[in-house]
Design an enzyme around this catalytic site. Sequence first.
Site, PDB file in Angstrom:
ATOM      1  N   ARG A  77      56.626  52.180 -48.317  1.00 48.15           N
ATOM      2  CA  ARG A  77      57.606  51.604 -48.404  1.00 48.15           C
ATOM      3  C   ARG A  77      57.966  51.890 -49.553  1.00 48.15           C
ATOM      4  O   ARG A  77      57.176  52.488 -50.860  1.00 48.15           O
ATOM      5  CB  ARG A  77      57.395  50.398 -48.518  1.00 48.15           C
ATOM      6  CG  ARG A  77      57.196  49.002 -46.660  1.00 48.15           C
ATOM      7  CD  ARG A  77      56.692  48.571 -47.172  1.00 48.15           C
ATOM      8  NE  ARG A  77      54.685  48.097 -46.498  1.00 48.15           N
ATOM      9  CZ  ARG A  77      54.149  46.929 -46.888  1.00 48.15           C
ATOM     10  NH1 ARG A  77      54.386  45.857 -47.122  1.00 48.15           N
ATOM     11  NH2 ARG A  77      52.781  47.033 -48.009  1.00 48.15           N
TER      12      ARG A  77
ATOM     13  N   HIS B 131      48.684  39.201 -53.999  1.00 47.70           N
ATOM     14  CA  HIS B 131      47.059  38.400 -53.740  1.00 47.70           C
ATOM     15  C   HIS B 131      46.598  38.628 -55.072  1.00 47.70           C
ATOM     16  O   HIS B 131      44.609  38.622 -54.369  1.00 47.70           O
ATOM     17  CB  HIS B 131      47.443  39.383 -52.481  1.00 47.70           C
ATOM     18  CG  HIS B 131      48.934  40.065 -51.248  1.00 47.70           C
ATOM     19  ND1 HIS B 131      48.670  38.753 -50.402  1.00 47.70           N
ATOM     20  CD2 HIS B 131      48.983  40.097 -51.012  1.00 47.70           C
ATOM     21  CE1 HIS B 131      49.830  39.082 -49.873  1.00 47.70           C
ATOM     22  NE2 HIS B 131      49.978  39.984 -50.292  1.00 47.70           N
TER      23      HIS B 131
ATOM     24  N   VAL C 159      53.508  32.435 -39.208  1.00 49.42           N
ATOM     25  CA  VAL C 159      54.360  34.141 -38.763  1.00 49.42           C
ATOM     26  C   VAL C 159      53.469  34.781 -38.217  1.00 49.42           C
ATOM     27  O   VAL C 159      54.002  35.420 -36.959  1.00 49.42           O
ATOM     28  CB  VAL C 159      55.190  34.157 -40.054  1.00 49.42           C
ATOM     29  CG1 VAL C 159      55.966  35.405 -39.897  1.00 49.42           C
ATOM     30  CG2 VAL C 159      55.751  33.039 -40.667  1.00 49.42           C
TER      31      VAL C 159
ATOM     32  N   ASP D  12      44.007  41.137 -47.243  1.00 49.89           N
ATOM     33  CA  ASP D  12      44.810  41.366 -48.281  1.00 49.89           C
ATOM     34  C   ASP D  12      44.263  40.467 -49.004  1.00 49.89           C
ATOM     35  O   ASP D  12      44.716  39.825 -50.252  1.00 49.89           O
ATOM     36  CB  ASP D  12      46.382  41.858 -48.724  1.00 49.89           C
ATOM     37  CG  ASP D  12      47.586  40.476 -47.092  1.00 49.89           C
ATOM     38  OD1 ASP D  12      46.505  39.894 -46.840  1.00 49.89           O
ATOM     39  OD2 ASP D  12      48.386  41.065 -46.799  1.00 49.89           O
TER      40      ASP D  12
ATOM     41  N   MET E 161      49.326  47.289 -43.491  1.00 50.24           N
ATOM     42  CA  MET E 161      49.852  47.403 -42.699  1.00 50.24           C
ATOM     43  C   MET E 161      51.351  47.814 -42.596  1.00 50.24           C
ATOM     44  O   MET E 161      52.168  48.661 -41.807  1.00 50.24           O
ATOM     45  CB  MET E 161      49.554  46.165 -41.252  1.00 50.24           C
ATOM     46  CG  MET E 161      48.160  45.943 -40.832  1.00 50.24           C
ATOM     47  SD  MET E 161      47.814  44.416 -40.166  1.00 50.24           S
ATOM     48  CE  MET E 161      48.393  45.011 -38.379  1.00 50.24           C
TER      49      MET E 161
END
Length: 378
Positions: A15, A95, A176, A268, A300
């Site tokens: 990403r 995190h 979620v 995480d 992920m």
Amino acid sequence: MIIGVPKEIKNNENRVALTPGGVSQLISNGHRVLVETGAGLGSGFENEAYESAGAEIIADPKQVWDAEMVMKVKEPLPEEYVYFRKGLVLFTYLHLAAEPELAQALKDKGVTAIAYETVSEGRTLPLLTPMSEVAGRMAAQIGAQFLEKPKGGKGILLAGVPGVSRGKVTIIGGGVVGTNAAKMAVGLGADVTIIDLNADRLRQLDDIFGHQIKTLISNPVNIADAVAEADLLICAVLIPGAKAPTLVTEEMVKQMKPGSVIVDVAIDQGGIVETVDHITTHDQPTYEKHGVVHYAVANMPGAVPRTSTIALTNVTVPYALQIANKGAVKALADNTALRAGLNTANGHVTYEAVARDLGYEYVPAEKALQDESSVAGA
């Protein structure tokens, strides 16, 4: 403001913090954007696309990190700590409750660190939601793959076939991630059970899925029974900013059938399974313990970067624009949702759950930001 977008260096993290479209939004508001060479390639965005959007392509990562605000996807790795400095605004997933060394480095260097995952509007986490949707949907399909015999699983097809029972999926956490995991698991034809602490949330899930799922209130007995029966266990518990609680003990894992699969999406934040004792990578995503396949990849959505990058940029750019347009101090003062995302500033830990979990003094964001000269963009 000068905004830097470095290339992600975490294992198989494809990403990137901004799409070319996101870059163009920032530039149209009068800001400069520095993108490290090749930062977008993993997501299918060439350097030329960023240049066409108005970005400057930079080969030296230090020059990118010298920007006033750095936007990333994943938490900085130790080799990136050298770039930390007082006055830097870092906007990314952090995190910190599961990353004590990173928290210490950010605190020591006086970085203004805003964590995507703790930006909150009411009871929602708008910058975490799209990646939670991706991770939840992936959890079901990844679990289905690793149930295949060549991948180490017991050889179960979740959908079953006429005359053969469906595979059993237990999902702990009905937020979620859990809801999206359930959508995929139900779509695959599995026998799905969702466990959550909140009875009202279970009622909502009953309304969404009807007879397609079973729901259970979270307690040790229900968890133990559902884990023992599961072919696939998906762990989807989130306490915003805090370390995940251990809900699945080693003894519970021992009761699972050989070849069963655990996908701990909460890794995480430390994970909720006692036997998930280390993070895995996309290169080596699983390990076996007590005959059970454990999947504990912390990034992920990095495996589906095109989808993830676009979804992430859609929600982060409006907040990035506020920081860039107003400066960090004013943006944080004006926007309570953004202020909830502040984890460190001016040498203080400003998110209460992180401070508690890591043993730091908690300093409210308002107090930590009083010295405006310590924050970029002031």
